[in-house]
Design a protein around this motif. Sequence first.
Motif, PDB file in Angstrom:
ATOM      1  N   THR A 190       0.856  -1.298   0.033  1.00  0.00           N
ATOM      2  CA  THR A 190      -0.123  -0.127  -0.115  1.00  0.00           C
ATOM      3  C   THR A 190       0.813   1.252  -0.111  1.00  0.00           C
ATOM      4  OG1 THR A 190      -1.376  -1.251   1.385  1.00  0.00           O
ATOM      5  CG2 THR A 190      -2.319   0.825   0.994  1.00  0.00           C
ATOM      6  N   ALA A 191       1.972   1.117   0.801  1.00  0.00           N
ATOM      7  CA  ALA A 191       2.733   2.379   0.776  1.00  0.00           C
ATOM      8  C   ALA A 191       3.479   2.744  -0.642  1.00  0.00           C
ATOM      9  CB  ALA A 191       3.979   2.093   1.836  1.00  0.00           C
ATOM     10  N   ILE A 192       3.630   1.626  -1.534  1.00  0.00           N
ATOM     11  CA  ILE A 192       4.293   1.923  -2.681  1.00  0.00           C
ATOM     12  C   ILE A 192       3.107   2.282  -3.760  1.00  0.00           C
ATOM     13  CG2 ILE A 192       5.518   0.773  -4.798  1.00  0.00           C
ATOM     14  CD1 ILE A 192       6.992  -0.561  -2.403  1.00  0.00           C
ATOM     15  N   ALA A 193       2.076   1.488  -3.774  1.00  0.00           N
ATOM     16  CA  ALA A 193       1.126   1.576  -4.964  1.00  0.00           C
ATOM     17  C   ALA A 193       0.191   2.735  -4.568  1.00  0.00           C
ATOM     18  CB  ALA A 193       0.448   0.402  -5.153  1.00  0.00           C
ATOM     19  N   PHE A 194      -0.197   2.873  -3.261  1.00  0.00           N
ATOM     20  CA  PHE A 194      -0.919   3.903  -2.901  1.00  0.00           C
ATOM     21  C   PHE A 194      -0.224   5.457  -2.584  1.00  0.00           C
ATOM     22  CE2 PHE A 194      -3.974   6.057   0.122  1.00  0.00           C
ATOM     23  CZ  PHE A 194      -4.998   6.371  -0.781  1.00  0.00           C
ATOM     24  N   GLY A 195       0.568   4.921  -1.685  1.00  0.00           N
ATOM     25  CA  GLY A 195       1.331   6.201  -0.935  1.00  0.00           C
ATOM     26  C   GLY A 195       2.078   6.864  -1.824  1.00  0.00           C
ATOM     27  N   VAL A 196       2.904   6.308  -2.854  1.00  0.00           N
ATOM     28  CA  VAL A 196       3.673   7.129  -3.692  1.00  0.00           C
ATOM     29  C   VAL A 196       2.840   8.012  -4.741  1.00  0.00           C
ATOM     30  CG1 VAL A 196       5.503   7.091  -5.458  1.00  0.00           C
ATOM     31  CG2 VAL A 196       5.659   5.519  -3.567  1.00  0.00           C
ATOM     32  N   PRO A 197       1.807   7.691  -5.394  1.00  0.00           N
ATOM     33  CA  PRO A 197       0.944   8.544  -5.971  1.00  0.00           C
ATOM     34  C   PRO A 197       0.400   9.497  -5.177  1.00  0.00           C
ATOM     35  CG  PRO A 197       0.654   6.243  -6.752  1.00  0.00           C
ATOM     36  CD  PRO A 197       1.498   6.066  -5.431  1.00  0.00           C
ATOM     37  N   ALA A 198      -0.146   9.209  -3.930  1.00  0.00           N
ATOM     38  CA  ALA A 198      -0.739  10.315  -3.224  1.00  0.00           C
ATOM     39  C   ALA A 198       0.106  11.230  -3.062  1.00  0.00           C
ATOM     40  CB  ALA A 198      -1.234   9.571  -2.098  1.00  0.00           C
ATOM     41  N   LEU A 217      -0.011  15.386  -4.108  1.00  0.00           N
ATOM     42  CA  LEU A 217       0.267  16.453  -3.092  1.00  0.00           C
ATOM     43  C   LEU A 217       1.408  17.098  -3.545  1.00  0.00           C
ATOM     44  CD1 LEU A 217      -1.011  17.336  -0.490  1.00  0.00           C
ATOM     45  CD2 LEU A 217       0.998  16.136   0.574  1.00  0.00           C
ATOM     46  N   GLY A 218       2.583  16.549  -3.964  1.00  0.00           N
ATOM     47  CA  GLY A 218       3.459  17.544  -4.205  1.00  0.00           C
ATOM     48  C   GLY A 218       3.436  18.187  -5.608  1.00  0.00           C
ATOM     49  N   LEU A 260      -3.800  18.323 -10.677  1.00  0.00           N
ATOM     50  CA  LEU A 260      -3.557  17.787  -9.452  1.00  0.00           C
ATOM     51  C   LEU A 260      -4.115  18.366  -8.139  1.00  0.00           C
ATOM     52  CD1 LEU A 260       0.228  16.704  -9.969  1.00  0.00           C
ATOM     53  CD2 LEU A 260      -1.835  15.431 -10.131  1.00  0.00           C
ATOM     54  N   ALA A 261      -3.964  19.649  -8.425  1.00  0.00           N
ATOM     55  CA  ALA A 261      -4.543  20.611  -7.160  1.00  0.00           C
ATOM     56  C   ALA A 261      -6.040  20.323  -7.007  1.00  0.00           C
ATOM     57  CB  ALA A 261      -4.343  22.126  -7.703  1.00  0.00           C
ATOM     58  N   LEU A 262      -6.956  20.226  -8.535  1.00  0.00           N
ATOM     59  CA  LEU A 262      -8.290  19.762  -8.290  1.00  0.00           C
ATOM     60  C   LEU A 262      -8.464  18.413  -7.640  1.00  0.00           C
ATOM     61  CD1 LEU A 262      -9.575  20.626 -11.817  1.00  0.00           C
ATOM     62  CD2 LEU A 262     -10.464  21.643  -9.990  1.00  0.00           C
ATOM     63  N   SER A 263      -7.305  17.422  -8.092  1.00  0.00           N
ATOM     64  CA  SER A 263      -7.570  16.134  -7.559  1.00  0.00           C
ATOM     65  C   SER A 263      -7.656  16.474  -5.867  1.00  0.00           C
ATOM     66  CB  SER A 263      -6.533  15.454  -7.714  1.00  0.00           C
ATOM     67  OG  SER A 263      -6.659  15.256  -9.268  1.00  0.00           O
ATOM     68  N   LEU A 264      -6.766  17.233  -5.462  1.00  0.00           N
ATOM     69  CA  LEU A 264      -6.418  17.596  -4.021  1.00  0.00           C
ATOM     70  C   LEU A 264      -7.713  17.949  -3.451  1.00  0.00           C
ATOM     71  CD1 LEU A 264      -4.321  17.112  -1.727  1.00  0.00           C
ATOM     72  CD2 LEU A 264      -3.656  19.464  -2.359  1.00  0.00           C
ATOM     73  N   ASP A 265      -8.248  18.931  -4.053  1.00  0.00           N
ATOM     74  CA  ASP A 265      -9.646  19.433  -3.836  1.00  0.00           C
ATOM     75  C   ASP A 265     -10.593  18.129  -3.440  1.00  0.00           C
ATOM     76  OD1 ASP A 265      -8.663  22.220  -3.822  1.00  0.00           O
ATOM     77  OD2 ASP A 265      -9.417  22.393  -5.914  1.00  0.00           O
ATOM     78  N   LEU A 298     -10.656   4.559  -0.288  1.00  0.00           N
ATOM     79  CA  LEU A 298     -12.267   5.238  -0.275  1.00  0.00           C
ATOM     80  C   LEU A 298     -12.151   6.642  -0.470  1.00  0.00           C
ATOM     81  CD1 LEU A 298     -14.464   3.109   1.881  1.00  0.00           C
ATOM     82  CD2 LEU A 298     -14.394   3.194  -0.648  1.00  0.00           C
ATOM     83  N   VAL A 299     -11.184   7.388   0.251  1.00  0.00           N
ATOM     84  CA  VAL A 299     -11.155   8.899   0.477  1.00  0.00           C
ATOM     85  C   VAL A 299     -10.536   9.397  -0.959  1.00  0.00           C
ATOM     86  CG1 VAL A 299     -10.253  10.853   1.859  1.00  0.00           C
ATOM     87  CG2 VAL A 299     -11.002   8.435   2.825  1.00  0.00           C
ATOM     88  N   VAL A 300      -9.932   8.653  -1.720  1.00  0.00           N
ATOM     89  CA  VAL A 300      -9.281   9.207  -2.900  1.00  0.00           C
ATOM     90  C   VAL A 300     -10.120   8.827  -4.109  1.00  0.00           C
ATOM     91  CG1 VAL A 300      -7.156   9.495  -4.235  1.00  0.00           C
ATOM     92  CG2 VAL A 300      -7.100   9.376  -1.933  1.00  0.00           C
ATOM     93  N   PRO A 301     -10.605   9.619  -4.699  1.00  0.00           N
ATOM     94  CA  PRO A 301     -11.507   9.167  -6.113  1.00  0.00           C
ATOM     95  C   PRO A 301     -10.408   8.646  -7.074  1.00  0.00           C
ATOM     96  CG  PRO A 301     -12.224  11.359  -5.286  1.00  0.00           C
ATOM     97  CD  PRO A 301     -10.988  11.026  -4.529  1.00  0.00           C
ATOM     98  N   PRO A 302     -10.938   7.457  -7.800  1.00  0.00           N
ATOM     99  CA  PRO A 302     -10.204   6.791  -8.767  1.00  0.00           C
ATOM    100  C   PRO A 302      -9.372   8.153  -9.789  1.00  0.00           C
ATOM    101  CG  PRO A 302     -12.483   5.782  -8.747  1.00  0.00           C
ATOM    102  CD  PRO A 302     -12.272   6.981  -7.687  1.00  0.00           C
ATOM    103  N   ILE A 303     -10.163   8.938 -10.217  1.00  0.00           N
ATOM    104  CA  ILE A 303      -9.520  10.044 -11.056  1.00  0.00           C
ATOM    105  C   ILE A 303      -8.509  10.743 -10.387  1.00  0.00           C
ATOM    106  CG2 ILE A 303     -11.149  11.781 -10.400  1.00  0.00           C
ATOM    107  CD1 ILE A 303     -10.826  11.735 -13.859  1.00  0.00           C
ATOM    108  N   ALA A 304      -8.330  11.170  -9.189  1.00  0.00           N
ATOM    109  CA  ALA A 304      -7.748  11.693  -8.317  1.00  0.00           C
ATOM    110  C   ALA A 304      -6.294  10.723  -8.139  1.00  0.00           C
ATOM    111  CB  ALA A 304      -8.008  12.365  -7.015  1.00  0.00           C
ATOM    112  N   PHE A 305      -6.443   9.397  -7.961  1.00  0.00           N
ATOM    113  CA  PHE A 305      -5.544   8.444  -7.818  1.00  0.00           C
ATOM    114  C   PHE A 305      -4.804   8.386  -9.076  1.00  0.00           C
ATOM    115  CE2 PHE A 305      -4.610   3.798  -7.996  1.00  0.00           C
ATOM    116  CZ  PHE A 305      -3.406   3.872  -7.024  1.00  0.00           C
TER     117      PHE A 305
END
Lengths: 298, 283
Positions: free
Chosen positions: A35-43, A47-48, A269-274, B104-111
């Motif tokens: 999870t840290a790699i596949a989810f954390g890195v993109p997250a 943010l960055g 990316l900013a919209l995604s963050l919103d 769940l908190v991150v919509p697929p499009i944001a992911f």
Amino acid sequence: MTGSLMAAAAPRTASGKRRRRAPAWLAAVPLLAFTAIAFGVPAVAMLGGALTVDDPATGVSSYGTENLTASLQGAYLTALLGSVKLSATAAGLAALLGLPLAQAVVSSGSRALREAVLTASGVLANFGGVPLAFAFVATLGNSGVLTRHLGLAEQGWSLYSFWGLVLVYLYFLIPLMVLTITPALDGLRTQWREAARNNGATGLQYWRHVALPVLLPSLLGGLVLLFGSAFAAYATAAAMVGSAVPLVTLQISDAISGNVLVGQENVALALSLDMVVIAGLVMAVYLPLQRRSSRWLA
Amino acid sequence: MARLNRSRSAWRPLVLGLAGLYFLVPLAASVIFTVDVPGQGLNVDAYTKIIGTEGFTTSLLLSLALAAVTIAVVLLLMVPALVALRLGAPRLKPVVEAVCSLPLVVPPIAFVAGLGTVLKWGPEHLARTPLFQTFVALQNPDFPVILVLAYVVMALPFTYRALDAGLQAVDVRTLVEAARSCGANGTQALVRAVLPNLRGALMNAAFLTLALVLGEYTVAQLLGFRPFAVWIVNISGSQAQMSVAVSVLSLLVTWVLLLALSGAGGRAPGATRPTRTSKASKG
């Protein structure tokens, strides 16, 4: 990278060779590392990127909130508000329509009906995306079956509009509401209704003063869940309306695929963050409500 | 249980009837749309021509392969972790639960926006490092591993709930202790004693993941791959009838799979929260 891979390999050999008491948490390490790699890195990348501002003239990038500001202005703000409005309308309607449907099923006392509706709801709640969009295009689209046979086009009907999307979203939101609210309706004790009736309450008064207050946390919980679900939806709208209705998900996809000005990726990316912030707020409302409603249903 | 307001029960058939109408009409209309071609009368060409259409087999096989690998990875990651937490580290359980709920908190499009940013690091910063080959391999169009990674993440919340509900119904500790006192080691206890008891939950998790992968459009489309859902949208412009026909078929397949699953003793997906059977009969 190598370290996490070795950690990932560790628990299996440990349990396989039955070394003295490998700690149980080791088995969770592969899951957490993945999870840290596949989810954390993109997250973190999102943010960055959202907080990185590239100066097109000098090519220098620095940290700043310009992207976030831009994502809350003009067409982007319209799209964000459009998404919120669409999700709120669809979620509200779905809650209003799903409650009587669930109550009809629960109070019918028929086991077969109940199983059939809940199974169908399970399928339909997951029936989002592309097939849903096409089913409605075939039904109510420009050359859809109902549009042709009922002459709806002459009366100004268009599926590719705000209310068209609401109608389509209800198709997976109502089943989701039925699934969410049924356990709460099951929790309404018959004795409460009997007690209200013995005290002279009418059916309406029972609902107004007993049932609805008990159901309220579940109802609100369901409502925010539906909102989140509609808010995150992309495939249905993309396959159906293109960009006829301003939605934040469509704006993000446009910006990613480079359909707008170069250099807008970071605004995407900013919209995604919103979106993450809004979805996070939704969950922050949902989880306490969920806990609160379970107090009555225990 | 006594029916309290039998006199006003007319609302129930009305509500059920209207709901039935709303949910059945689009399905019926889709079928009519595919067989009743304006100007040509009734025919089933939309269905018979599907298999021969360019891209159908490759995109469907790609989706099925992605689904199979995703299911395998999800179960391999989740099952040992959840069983072990239940046995030996209950305090870590809230952490795992939170981690599995985060997607769940991150919509697929944001992911996918974040994912796309990471993939761009490859050509931009890592072109001369060995990591670059990893990035290329991740995006191999014949089998995009990156999609498996994304789908596993997106499946975590559903599979967690399905497996957790299954584990709640089984006394894992007793099972493992019994297996061990019969001479089994840890792996044997898991495979031969615990897993058979989790069959329903495992099937549920696998089915939810399968449905997710087969229907997934957002991530695949934005990363530029062409599995099944992306293919349907691509052909919809030129062959509207067929794209609707394929949608109808995919819904039917999903439905049949689900019915088979509930017949096999599993529970309906979505109804993952275990409802007490004593309440199921409540009127």
